[in-house]
Design an enzyme around this catalytic site. Sequence first.
Site, mmCIF file in Angstrom:
data_model
loop_
_atom_site.group_PDB
_atom_site.id
_atom_site.type_symbol
_atom_site.label_atom_id
_atom_site.label_comp_id
_atom_site.label_asym_id
_atom_site.label_seq_id
_atom_site.Cartn_x
_atom_site.Cartn_y
_atom_site.Cartn_z
ATOM 1 C CG ASP A 1 -33.313 8.990 56.343
ATOM 2 O OD1 ASP A 1 -32.317 8.890 57.091
ATOM 3 O OD2 ASP A 1 -33.243 9.401 55.172
ATOM 4 C CE LYS B 1 -35.524 11.585 53.326
ATOM 5 N NZ LYS B 1 -35.345 10.126 53.452
ATOM 6 C CE LYS C 1 -31.937 11.542 52.361
ATOM 7 N NZ LYS C 1 -31.963 10.158 52.885
#
EC number: 4.1.2.4
Length: 223
Positions: free
Chosen positions: A89, A152, A181
């Site tokens: 991430d 995300k 996300k």
Amino acid sequence: MTIAKMIDHTALKPDTTKEQILTLTKEAREYGFASVCVNPTWVKLSAEQLAGAESVVCTVIGFPLGANTPEVKAFEVKDAIQNGAKEVDMVINIGALKDKDDELVERDIRAVVDVAKGKALVKVIIETCLLTDEEKVRACEIAVKAGTDFVKTSTGFSTGGATAEDIALMRKTVGPNIGVKASGGVRTKEDVEKMIEAGATRIGASAGVAIVSGEKPAKPDNY
């Protein structure tokens, strides 16, 4: 798919201890979370603890500010993969996005995607709380162009976390084939259901056990 399989069971606080990581990985095995999301220093231990499990190891890159160079982020990914990470991430260069330097934003993401290709799934954190809606859309478009697997919302370390409105905007922008996300402030099953309804396909939460068991989290956590 169960809710547990959509959750990245997260421990990213700077004072996280070995004992907490061992608990995190044990819970991931027990509940079948998608991954444990840990800082790079804990990737190797987490991978050892999850050997043979369905849950994988996710780590963070350029975290939490996103202000490293593309070259440093690329090295972080290489190191993380060598230590057993299967998902990364990364935080975008937020200042570059604000400056409308889309070329740098894309190059930054692509540096991570190129190293991770075929080895680790990439999620791009755009830090929605710091962006206008136009910037959120542009960040998502650049991330997709650069080859990300997911976009995300948040690091959980800035001024705000995921909202259903941002998830819906991100989903609309990236289309049906890119993951979205939700992370930051997702603490209850109701929160999760709201995010899924808005278009989220993965949830980042430190309250994973409370979410799947229906209990209240022990204490509020930004992540």
